[in-house]
Design a protein around this motif. Structure first.
Motif, PDB file in Angstrom:
ATOM      1  N   THR A  65      -5.620  20.135 -32.944  1.00 20.63           N
ATOM      2  CA  THR A  65      -5.553  21.370 -32.161  1.00 20.63           C
ATOM      3  C   THR A  65      -6.855  22.141 -32.195  1.00 20.63           C
ATOM      4  O   THR A  65      -7.309  22.561 -33.265  1.00 20.63           O
ATOM      5  CB  THR A  65      -4.461  22.295 -32.726  1.00 20.63           C
ATOM      6  OG1 THR A  65      -3.321  21.534 -33.070  1.00 20.63           O
ATOM      7  CG2 THR A  65      -4.088  23.375 -31.735  1.00 20.63           C
ATOM      8  N   ASP A  66      -7.485  22.350 -31.062  1.00 20.22           N
ATOM      9  CA  ASP A  66      -8.611  23.263 -30.905  1.00 20.22           C
ATOM     10  C   ASP A  66      -9.694  23.034 -31.956  1.00 20.22           C
ATOM     11  O   ASP A  66     -10.102  21.919 -32.188  1.00 20.22           O
ATOM     12  CB  ASP A  66      -8.097  24.708 -30.935  1.00 20.22           C
ATOM     13  CG  ASP A  66      -9.212  25.710 -30.675  1.00 20.22           C
ATOM     14  OD1 ASP A  66      -9.998  25.492 -29.738  1.00 20.22           O
ATOM     15  OD2 ASP A  66      -9.313  26.691 -31.420  1.00 20.22           O
ATOM     16  N   ARG A  67     -10.185  24.103 -32.561  1.00 15.82           N
ATOM     17  CA  ARG A  67     -11.240  24.105 -33.583  1.00 15.82           C
ATOM     18  C   ARG A  67     -12.589  23.641 -33.019  1.00 15.82           C
ATOM     19  O   ARG A  67     -13.431  23.145 -33.782  1.00 15.82           O
ATOM     20  CB  ARG A  67     -10.864  23.210 -34.766  1.00 15.82           C
ATOM     21  CG  ARG A  67      -9.583  23.583 -35.516  1.00 15.82           C
ATOM     22  CD  ARG A  67      -9.683  24.905 -36.212  1.00 15.82           C
ATOM     23  NE  ARG A  67      -8.616  25.098 -37.201  1.00 15.82           N
ATOM     24  CZ  ARG A  67      -8.357  26.267 -37.768  1.00 15.82           C
ATOM     25  NH1 ARG A  67      -9.067  27.330 -37.456  1.00 15.82           N
ATOM     26  NH2 ARG A  67      -7.373  26.362 -38.659  1.00 15.82           N
ATOM     27  N   GLU A  68     -12.818  23.816 -31.709  1.00 20.32           N
ATOM     28  CA  GLU A  68     -14.076  23.356 -31.118  1.00 20.32           C
ATOM     29  C   GLU A  68     -15.287  23.990 -31.789  1.00 20.32           C
ATOM     30  O   GLU A  68     -16.249  23.303 -32.141  1.00 20.32           O
ATOM     31  CB  GLU A  68     -14.123  23.651 -29.609  1.00 20.32           C
ATOM     32  CG  GLU A  68     -13.304  22.710 -28.760  1.00 20.32           C
ATOM     33  CD  GLU A  68     -11.904  23.256 -28.480  1.00 20.32           C
ATOM     34  OE1 GLU A  68     -11.513  24.237 -29.150  1.00 20.32           O
ATOM     35  OE2 GLU A  68     -11.208  22.686 -27.621  1.00 20.32           O
ATOM     36  N   ILE A 104      -5.679  29.339 -36.185  1.00 18.24           N
ATOM     37  CA  ILE A 104      -6.093  29.061 -34.816  1.00 18.24           C
ATOM     38  C   ILE A 104      -5.693  30.246 -33.946  1.00 18.24           C
ATOM     39  O   ILE A 104      -4.615  30.817 -34.112  1.00 18.24           O
ATOM     40  CB  ILE A 104      -5.432  27.763 -34.315  1.00 18.24           C
ATOM     41  CG1 ILE A 104      -5.919  26.580 -35.165  1.00 18.24           C
ATOM     42  CG2 ILE A 104      -5.733  27.516 -32.844  1.00 18.24           C
ATOM     43  CD1 ILE A 104      -5.164  25.295 -34.924  1.00 18.24           C
ATOM     44  N   THR A 105      -6.559  30.634 -33.025  1.00 14.81           N
ATOM     45  CA  THR A 105      -6.298  31.820 -32.203  1.00 14.81           C
ATOM     46  C   THR A 105      -5.068  31.595 -31.314  1.00 14.81           C
ATOM     47  O   THR A 105      -4.817  30.466 -30.866  1.00 14.81           O
ATOM     48  CB  THR A 105      -7.503  32.152 -31.315  1.00 14.81           C
ATOM     49  OG1 THR A 105      -7.803  31.027 -30.481  1.00 14.81           O
ATOM     50  CG2 THR A 105      -8.722  32.483 -32.171  1.00 14.81           C
ATOM     51  N   ASP A 161      -4.401  32.238 -28.195  1.00 13.68           N
ATOM     52  CA  ASP A 161      -4.631  31.699 -26.855  1.00 13.68           C
ATOM     53  C   ASP A 161      -4.849  30.189 -26.886  1.00 13.68           C
ATOM     54  O   ASP A 161      -4.313  29.442 -26.055  1.00 13.68           O
ATOM     55  CB  ASP A 161      -5.811  32.401 -26.175  1.00 13.68           C
ATOM     56  CG  ASP A 161      -7.100  32.295 -26.972  1.00 13.68           C
ATOM     57  OD1 ASP A 161      -7.033  32.220 -28.211  1.00 13.68           O
ATOM     58  OD2 ASP A 161      -8.178  32.292 -26.353  1.00 13.68           O
ATOM     59  N   LYS A 162      -5.603  29.727 -27.887  1.00 14.97           N
ATOM     60  CA  LYS A 162      -5.845  28.290 -28.001  1.00 14.97           C
ATOM     61  C   LYS A 162      -4.572  27.534 -28.390  1.00 14.97           C
ATOM     62  O   LYS A 162      -4.286  26.456 -27.872  1.00 14.97           O
ATOM     63  CB  LYS A 162      -6.941  28.023 -29.029  1.00 14.97           C
ATOM     64  CG  LYS A 162      -8.326  28.505 -28.616  1.00 14.97           C
ATOM     65  CD  LYS A 162      -8.859  27.671 -27.465  1.00 14.97           C
ATOM     66  CE  LYS A 162     -10.291  28.047 -27.121  1.00 14.97           C
ATOM     67  NZ  LYS A 162     -10.815  27.251 -25.983  1.00 14.97           N
ATOM     68  N   GLU A 203      -2.168  27.325 -25.415  1.00  8.01           N
ATOM     69  CA  GLU A 203      -2.593  26.282 -24.478  1.00  8.01           C
ATOM     70  C   GLU A 203      -2.202  24.896 -24.998  1.00  8.01           C
ATOM     71  O   GLU A 203      -1.706  24.051 -24.240  1.00  8.01           O
ATOM     72  CB  GLU A 203      -4.108  26.366 -24.294  1.00  8.01           C
ATOM     73  CG  GLU A 203      -4.672  25.336 -23.327  1.00  8.01           C
ATOM     74  CD  GLU A 203      -6.185  25.411 -23.227  1.00  8.01           C
ATOM     75  OE1 GLU A 203      -6.782  24.449 -22.694  1.00  8.01           O
ATOM     76  OE2 GLU A 203      -6.773  26.411 -23.694  1.00  8.01           O
ATOM     77  N   PHE A 204      -2.425  24.677 -26.284  1.00  9.33           N
ATOM     78  CA  PHE A 204      -2.078  23.399 -26.910  1.00  9.33           C
ATOM     79  C   PHE A 204      -0.579  23.120 -26.786  1.00  9.33           C
ATOM     80  O   PHE A 204      -0.160  22.020 -26.402  1.00  9.33           O
ATOM     81  CB  PHE A 204      -2.489  23.445 -28.386  1.00  9.33           C
ATOM     82  CG  PHE A 204      -2.044  22.265 -29.203  1.00  9.33           C
ATOM     83  CD1 PHE A 204      -2.749  21.073 -29.177  1.00  9.33           C
ATOM     84  CD2 PHE A 204      -0.927  22.340 -30.029  1.00  9.33           C
ATOM     85  CE1 PHE A 204      -2.356  19.978 -29.945  1.00  9.33           C
ATOM     86  CE2 PHE A 204      -0.520  21.267 -30.801  1.00  9.33           C
ATOM     87  CZ  PHE A 204      -1.241  20.072 -30.752  1.00  9.33           C
TER      88      PHE A 204
END
Length: 366
Positions: free
Chosen positions: A19-22, A213-214, A216-217, A220-221
């Protein structure tokens, strides 16, 4: 054909489950590409192991991962490191180095799996085995192809042996062909190791904290995945995050359970609540064991934190729940944090497991 459950918890999360963490991925990749060592702090189950493994796997670098919680002695530390080195280098290449060790370990190679079983004699000469293994890893790497050594729950070095931090620093500070990643869930202890001027590891690497994790992210996930089986993806995702407060592990767990329920039941507005109650019920014995291990002040603080939004260090909290002086509450919070029952983010204390919190509330309503 039934859609495969796209959520995963309890093990390292990778691939489509990640999940995310870009931004964190970019930052960590930058650190380990250079001369830097990295110190990564986060509460347990925030996904730091999954994050680090993804960065290293994507880089193609040779690496070793060792959870220091499982190490029982300095000899075991050396054995576990060497065992992992055997996984990534040919046996013949290692033999020459091991012959130069001051104490030769017992090495047995399983002919079927190729896995090595390694042991140094207990009470080995000082800290020589560990020093020899670390120096060997340095020789196996190069400035162009540095080896990454990840030491998780690094604060456990103090449990393993007094003075181990000084030995490790004396060896590591001269190494050029290794990037070290030190991870820990006890923020106070990790900061003491790397930010206290009297510590051997003072400013040894770049320190990074990993938060939740935020929303919004995470939304979306979740929505992307739930869209495959329901048109109520938005309602489900928002309710899941409300229950888990964006905690990475518990969000995956609850989403996994909701997905399974949707495979058996029609959607109802309380589908997430049903799933959350199912998780609480499945852990009832575990939660009861934890609760019975607490003292009275622990119980009072956790009860107050589960039923309200007032800071446990405030006078109002003390009056409402009879927890006593703020110094007593602070000691309790520290103790519960060390046990992993409470987490601290940006000076705010919360109960780590939303299902344990839910269990407390449900039990008090029975």
């Amino acid at each position: 054909m039934k859609n495969e459950n796209p959520f995963k918890f309890g093990t390292v999360v990778d691939g489509n489950y990640f999940t995310d963490r870009e931004s964190e991925l970019v930052k960590i990749s930058s650190f380990i590409k250079g001369e830097n060592h990295l110190i990564l702090i986060s509460p347990r189950r925030f996904g730091k192991t999954s994050l680090i493994r993804k960065v290293i796997n994507d880089s193609g670098r040779r690496h070793v991962y060792l959870d220091m919680q499982l190490v029982i002695s300095v000899e075991d530390f050396a054995s576990q490191l060497l065992k992992r080195i055997y996984r990534i280098f040919p046996v013949q290449k290692l033999k020459g180095y091991i012959k130069t060790f001051r104490l030769i370990p017992s090495v047995i190679i399983n002919p079927v799996t190729g896995e090595a079983e390694i042991s140094f004699k207990p009470g080995s000469k000082d800290l020589a085995p560990l020093e020899d293994v670390l120096n060997m890893v340095e020789k196996l790497g190069s400035e162009e192809k540095k080896i990454v050594i990840v030491l998780d729950e690094f604060q456990d070095i103090f449990r393993i042996q007094s003075g181990l931090d000084r030995l490790l620093r004396s060896v590591m500070q001269n190494q050029k062909n290794i990037n070290y990643v030190f991870m820990g869930s006890s923020e106070s202890m990790i900061r003491e190791i790397f930010e206290n001027k009297s510590s051997p590891f003072y400013r040894f690497g770049s320190l990074m904290t990993l938060g939740k994790i935020t929303p919004d992210k995470f939304t979306e996930f979740l929505e992307t995945r739930f869209a495959k089986i329901t048109n109520k993806k938005k309602e489900i995702s928002e309710t899941i995050l409300k229950v888990t407060e964006c905690h990475p592990y518990y969000t995956q767990q609850l989403a996994f359970t909701v997905w399974e329920l949707l495979g058996r039941l029609d959607y109802t507005p309380d589908i997430v609540e049903i799933a959350a109650d199912e998780i609480v019920q499945s852990h009832d014995n575990d939660f009861e064991r934890i609760w019975n291990s607490l003292n009275r002040t622990d119980m009072m603080v956790l009860t107050g934190m589960s039923t309200g939004s007032i800071s446990p260090l405030s006078d109002e909290f003390s009056k409402l729940y009879g927890t006593g002086a703020s110094s007593t509450v602070f000691s309790t919070l520290q103790r519960l944090t060390n046990r992993g029952l409470i987490i601290k983010e940006n000076s705010v204390y919360t109960i780590d497991d939303p299902f344990f919190k839910r269990w407390i509330i449900m039990r008090r309503q029975m």
